[in-house]
Design a protein around this motif. Structure first.
Motif, PDB file in Angstrom:
ATOM      1  N   ILE A   1       0.713  -1.389   0.027  1.00 30.56           N
ATOM      2  CA  ILE A   1      -0.106  -0.120   0.120  1.00 30.56           C
ATOM      3  C   ILE A   1       0.672   1.167   0.068  1.00 30.56           C
ATOM      4  CG2 ILE A   1      -2.071  -1.176   1.123  1.00 30.56           C
ATOM      5  CD1 ILE A   1      -0.969   0.214   3.797  1.00 30.56           C
ATOM      6  N   ASN A   2       2.100   1.197   0.329  1.00 26.50           N
ATOM      7  CA  ASN A   2       2.865   2.177   0.349  1.00 26.50           C
ATOM      8  C   ASN A   2       3.697   2.362  -0.992  1.00 26.50           C
ATOM      9  OD1 ASN A   2       5.348   4.224   0.688  1.00 26.50           O
ATOM     10  ND2 ASN A   2       5.760   3.453   2.786  1.00 26.50           N
ATOM     11  N   ALA A   3       3.262   3.265  -1.903  1.00 29.88           N
ATOM     12  CA  ALA A   3       3.558   3.398  -3.334  1.00 29.88           C
ATOM     13  C   ALA A   3       5.052   3.618  -3.458  1.00 29.88           C
ATOM     14  CB  ALA A   3       2.621   4.321  -3.967  1.00 29.88           C
ATOM     15  N   ALA A   4       5.459   4.456  -2.695  1.00 32.94           N
ATOM     16  CA  ALA A   4       6.805   5.028  -3.033  1.00 32.94           C
ATOM     17  C   ALA A   4       7.825   3.965  -2.597  1.00 32.94           C
ATOM     18  CB  ALA A   4       7.213   6.463  -1.944  1.00 32.94           C
ATOM     19  N   LYS A   5       7.482   3.082  -1.340  1.00 33.66           N
ATOM     20  CA  LYS A   5       8.184   2.133  -0.773  1.00 33.66           C
ATOM     21  C   LYS A   5       8.261   1.341  -2.060  1.00 33.66           C
ATOM     22  CE  LYS A   5      10.179  -0.829   2.069  1.00 33.66           C
ATOM     23  NZ  LYS A   5      11.715  -1.034   2.342  1.00 33.66           N
ATOM     24  N   VAL A   6       7.172   0.606  -2.404  1.00 32.41           N
ATOM     25  CA  VAL A   6       7.125  -0.532  -3.192  1.00 32.41           C
ATOM     26  C   VAL A   6       7.846  -0.337  -4.597  1.00 32.41           C
ATOM     27  CG1 VAL A   6       4.939  -0.236  -4.251  1.00 32.41           C
ATOM     28  CG2 VAL A   6       5.887  -2.507  -3.917  1.00 32.41           C
ATOM     29  N   GLU A   7       7.586   0.948  -5.227  1.00 32.83           N
ATOM     30  CA  GLU A   7       8.319   1.219  -6.265  1.00 32.83           C
ATOM     31  C   GLU A   7       9.633   1.412  -6.287  1.00 32.83           C
ATOM     32  OE1 GLU A   7       6.197   4.907  -7.435  1.00 32.83           O
ATOM     33  OE2 GLU A   7       4.278   3.638  -7.652  1.00 32.83           O
ATOM     34  N   ALA A   8      10.203   1.922  -5.110  1.00 30.06           N
ATOM     35  CA  ALA A   8      11.481   1.912  -4.979  1.00 30.06           C
ATOM     36  C   ALA A   8      12.198   0.642  -4.895  1.00 30.06           C
ATOM     37  CB  ALA A   8      11.655   2.740  -3.703  1.00 30.06           C
ATOM     38  N   GLU A   9      11.475  -0.475  -4.007  1.00 32.77           N
ATOM     39  CA  GLU A   9      12.153  -1.624  -4.026  1.00 32.77           C
ATOM     40  C   GLU A   9      12.149  -2.211  -5.341  1.00 32.77           C
ATOM     41  OE1 GLU A   9      13.568  -3.077  -1.697  1.00 32.77           O
ATOM     42  OE2 GLU A   9      12.762  -2.085   0.327  1.00 32.77           O
ATOM     43  N   ALA A  10      11.174  -2.328  -6.128  1.00 32.71           N
ATOM     44  CA  ALA A  10      11.101  -2.679  -7.510  1.00 32.71           C
ATOM     45  C   ALA A  10      12.241  -2.285  -8.339  1.00 32.71           C
ATOM     46  CB  ALA A  10       9.846  -2.681  -7.977  1.00 32.71           C
ATOM     47  N   LEU A  11      12.275  -0.809  -8.347  1.00 33.55           N
ATOM     48  CA  LEU A  11      13.384  -0.031  -8.941  1.00 33.55           C
ATOM     49  C   LEU A  11      14.778  -0.826  -8.699  1.00 33.55           C
ATOM     50  CD1 LEU A  11      13.856   1.890 -11.275  1.00 33.55           C
ATOM     51  CD2 LEU A  11      13.847   3.633  -9.401  1.00 33.55           C
ATOM     52  N   ASP A  12      15.013  -0.844  -7.396  1.00 32.97           N
ATOM     53  CA  ASP A  12      16.549  -1.232  -6.890  1.00 32.97           C
ATOM     54  C   ASP A  12      16.736  -2.678  -7.150  1.00 32.97           C
ATOM     55  OD1 ASP A  12      18.892  -1.165  -5.341  1.00 32.97           O
ATOM     56  OD2 ASP A  12      17.930  -1.255  -3.519  1.00 32.97           O
ATOM     57  N   LEU A  13      15.817  -3.629  -7.315  1.00 34.25           N
ATOM     58  CA  LEU A  13      15.740  -4.822  -7.558  1.00 34.25           C
ATOM     59  C   LEU A  13      16.146  -5.082  -9.124  1.00 34.25           C
ATOM     60  CD1 LEU A  13      13.123  -6.613  -5.535  1.00 34.25           C
ATOM     61  CD2 LEU A  13      15.496  -7.059  -5.468  1.00 34.25           C
ATOM     62  N   GLY A  14      15.387  -4.076  -9.929  1.00 28.69           N
ATOM     63  CA  GLY A  14      15.395  -4.227 -11.294  1.00 28.69           C
ATOM     64  C   GLY A  14      16.767  -3.662 -11.845  1.00 28.69           C
ATOM     65  N   HIS A  15      17.313  -2.832 -10.952  1.00 36.93           N
ATOM     66  CA  HIS A  15      19.001  -2.498 -11.431  1.00 36.93           C
ATOM     67  C   HIS A  15      20.043  -3.536 -11.182  1.00 36.93           C
ATOM     68  CE1 HIS A  15      17.693   1.930 -10.476  1.00 36.93           C
ATOM     69  NE2 HIS A  15      17.030   1.701 -11.733  1.00 36.93           N
ATOM     70  N   GLY A  16      19.713  -4.633 -10.703  1.00 35.61           N
ATOM     71  CA  GLY A  16      20.571  -5.743 -10.471  1.00 35.61           C
ATOM     72  C   GLY A  16      20.299  -7.099 -11.379  1.00 35.61           C
ATOM     73  N   ILE A  17      19.227  -7.097 -12.166  1.00 33.03           N
ATOM     74  CA  ILE A  17      18.821  -8.035 -12.908  1.00 33.03           C
ATOM     75  C   ILE A  17      19.835  -8.436 -14.048  1.00 33.03           C
ATOM     76  CG2 ILE A  17      17.328  -8.523 -15.180  1.00 33.03           C
ATOM     77  CD1 ILE A  17      15.893  -8.693 -12.608  1.00 33.03           C
ATOM     78  N   GLN A  18      20.957  -7.654 -14.335  1.00 25.99           N
ATOM     79  CA  GLN A  18      21.984  -7.926 -15.259  1.00 25.99           C
ATOM     80  C   GLN A  18      23.076  -9.076 -14.602  1.00 25.99           C
ATOM     81  OE1 GLN A  18      24.789  -4.727 -15.939  1.00 25.99           O
ATOM     82  NE2 GLN A  18      26.320  -6.239 -16.722  1.00 25.99           N
ATOM     83  N   PHE A  19      22.740  -9.158 -13.210  1.00 24.40           N
ATOM     84  CA  PHE A  19      23.563  -9.804 -12.600  1.00 24.40           C
ATOM     85  C   PHE A  19      22.801 -11.243 -11.935  1.00 24.40           C
ATOM     86  CE2 PHE A  19      24.939  -5.413 -11.504  1.00 24.40           C
ATOM     87  CZ  PHE A  19      26.084  -5.536 -12.270  1.00 24.40           C
ATOM     88  N   MET A  20      21.650 -11.505 -12.338  1.00 24.37           N
ATOM     89  CA  MET A  20      20.988 -12.632 -11.976  1.00 24.37           C
ATOM     90  C   MET A  20      20.345 -13.131 -13.176  1.00 24.37           C
ATOM     91  SD  MET A  20      18.215 -10.300  -9.248  1.00 24.37           S
ATOM     92  CE  MET A  20      19.035  -9.227  -8.131  1.00 24.37           C
ATOM     93  N   PRO A  21      19.551 -14.332 -13.028  1.00 27.78           N
ATOM     94  CA  PRO A  21      18.883 -14.926 -14.169  1.00 27.78           C
ATOM     95  C   PRO A  21      17.733 -13.926 -14.612  1.00 27.78           C
ATOM     96  CG  PRO A  21      18.948 -16.505 -12.250  1.00 27.78           C
ATOM     97  CD  PRO A  21      19.542 -15.275 -11.848  1.00 27.78           C
ATOM     98  N   MET A  22      17.626 -13.843 -16.043  1.00 25.69           N
ATOM     99  CA  MET A  22      16.822 -12.781 -16.569  1.00 25.69           C
ATOM    100  C   MET A  22      15.283 -13.052 -16.043  1.00 25.69           C
ATOM    101  SD  MET A  22      16.577 -10.235 -18.376  1.00 25.69           S
ATOM    102  CE  MET A  22      15.260  -9.142 -18.985  1.00 25.69           C
ATOM    103  N   ALA A  23      14.710 -11.628 -15.652  1.00 21.86           N
ATOM    104  CA  ALA A  23      13.385 -11.881 -14.966  1.00 21.86           C
ATOM    105  C   ALA A  23      13.075 -10.333 -15.311  1.00 21.86           C
ATOM    106  CB  ALA A  23      13.417 -12.143 -13.583  1.00 21.86           C
ATOM    107  N   GLU A  24      11.756 -10.123 -14.950  1.00 23.05           N
ATOM    108  CA  GLU A  24      10.974  -8.805 -14.781  1.00 23.05           C
ATOM    109  C   GLU A  24      10.685  -8.437 -13.602  1.00 23.05           C
ATOM    110  OE1 GLU A  24       7.239  -6.388 -17.028  1.00 23.05           O
ATOM    111  OE2 GLU A  24       7.333  -8.438 -17.078  1.00 23.05           O
ATOM    112  N   VAL A  25      10.916  -7.362 -12.984  1.00 19.70           N
ATOM    113  CA  VAL A  25      10.287  -7.085 -11.705  1.00 19.70           C
ATOM    114  C   VAL A  25       9.328  -5.770 -11.771  1.00 19.70           C
ATOM    115  CG1 VAL A  25      11.085  -6.296  -9.429  1.00 19.70           C
ATOM    116  CG2 VAL A  25      12.712  -7.583 -10.820  1.00 19.70           C
ATOM    117  N   ILE A  26       8.273  -5.906 -11.127  1.00 28.31           N
ATOM    118  CA  ILE A  26       7.318  -4.888 -11.152  1.00 28.31           C
ATOM    119  C   ILE A  26       6.814  -4.431  -9.909  1.00 28.31           C
ATOM    120  CG2 ILE A  26       6.718  -4.691 -13.573  1.00 28.31           C
ATOM    121  CD1 ILE A  26       4.481  -6.993 -12.794  1.00 28.31           C
TER     122      ILE A  26
END
Length: 337
Positions: A58-83
């Motif tokens: 329910i905390n939009a700023a928190k959840v969007e920031a977490e998804a963005l932070d995780l997404g920035h690391g996708i290069q170093f993980m098995p390919m996936a989409e984070v939303i």
């Protein structure tokens, strides 16, 4: 004369490749972007558990920031989409929905103390989750997990195989870790389960435990000395039960190990592994125990939780499991379940 080209029938001129055919469509939705939820998303991504990981909070700023932070690391993980979103529609079409949202456990507070607030929260969000992801397997990871799982089944109307709790998967990992340390073996070679409540009335199933095929109660150290006598087993049991309180007192929350345990459950479902895990599910005539959610070894796969294994129990273990069941029933009645 056939209009079909013979070469097409032989596969010499195959149709244009559609990349969507090979795309993995597994989707994991994690409800709650707090310490447990965000770490579970991270663990699932690192292990390549799902093609899409959706975070809802329910905390939009928190959840969007977490998804963005995780997404920035996708290069170093098995390919996936984070939303990530504060709109529950982000969970639509999920194969697995993991619910981590709940009241935060404070130092000195028992898991049961969290029940009322967490059940109320689950009552508000679960119907909408079922509406957007009706075919998902639901895994409750919020405490007190056994009571919350029982309440969630009542609230959702889902069949017992489709909704279950993380149970004592983490507790069993703690048990195996401590046994491995005491016996000087790799933790992967220890096979032992914690059963019952994920909480103070849980109990280790010593009589069915083993190390590399050797019954744990027969294990001997150097010179044939017993390293797992009753006193040692009692000490390990107390440490397993108290470890969460120690971690919460020291750092405010448990998140790494529970996230790894949760990701293991997720993989068992998405990959249809038929893996034996001590999840919390609705028991019906399990050693005479019915209408209560408790952890016992069960087969977990694509359809959720399957057969509950009636592992051999000593009289003491059976008594402990029945006492744990009665504890859960008493608490359930307190909340009108």
């Amino acid at each position: 004369m056939s209009e079909t080209n013979d070469s097409d029938e032989l596969g010499l001129n195959p149709p244009p490749h559609d990349p969507r055919v090979d795309r993995r469509t597994t989707k994991l939705a994690v409800v709650g972007a707090g310490a447990v939820g965000s770490t579970m998303a991270y663990a699932a991504l690192m292990r390549g558990a799902a093609r899409t990981v959706a975070l809802y909070d329910i905390n939009a700023a928190k959840v969007e920031a977490e998804a963005l932070d995780l997404g920035h690391g996708i290069q170093f993980m098995p390919m996936a989409e984070v939303i990530g979103s504060d709109d529950i529609a982000v969970c639509a079409g999920a194969d697995v929905v993991v619910v981590t949202a709940g009241a935060k456990q404070k130092p000195g507070q028992s898991r049961i103390d969290l029940a009322e607030a967490t059940i109320s929260l689950v009552g508000k969000i679960l119907p909408s989750l079922v509406e957007v992801a009706p075919d998902a397997v639901f895994v409750m990871v919020t405490n007190p997990v056994d009571i919350v799982t029982y309440a969630a089944l009542k609230i959702s109307g889902l069949p017992p195989h489709q909704l279950f709790g993380s149970g004592t998967v983490l507790d069993s990992s703690r048990l195996r870790y401590l046994v491995a340390q005491r016996c000087g073996v790799a933790v992967q070679n220890v096979h032992a389960y914690i059963a019952g409540e994920h909480g103070d009335s849980e109990l280790p199933l010593w009589s069915s435990a083993s190390i590399g095929g050797v019954p744990l109660l027969d294990w001997r150290g150097p010179g044939g000395a017993s390293v797992l006598d009753e006193a040692a087993r009692d000490e390990i049991t107390h440490e397993v039960i108290d470890s969460a309180y120690r971690i919460i007192a020291g750092k405010g929350a448990t998140n790494y190990a529970v996230a790894l345990a949760g990701s293991r459950i997720i993989e068992a479902v998405l990959h249809d592994e038929k893996r034996v895990l001590p999840v919390s599910s609705l028991l019906e005539d399990y050693y005479g125990i019915s209408d209560v959610c408790l952890s016992v070894p069960a087969i977990v796969g694509r359809n959720g939780v399957g057969e509950r294994l009636e592992v051999p129990l000593s009289a003491r273990e059976l008594g402990g499991l029945m006492r744990s069941a009665e504890t859960m029933r008493t608490i359930s009645r307190r909340f009108g379940l």
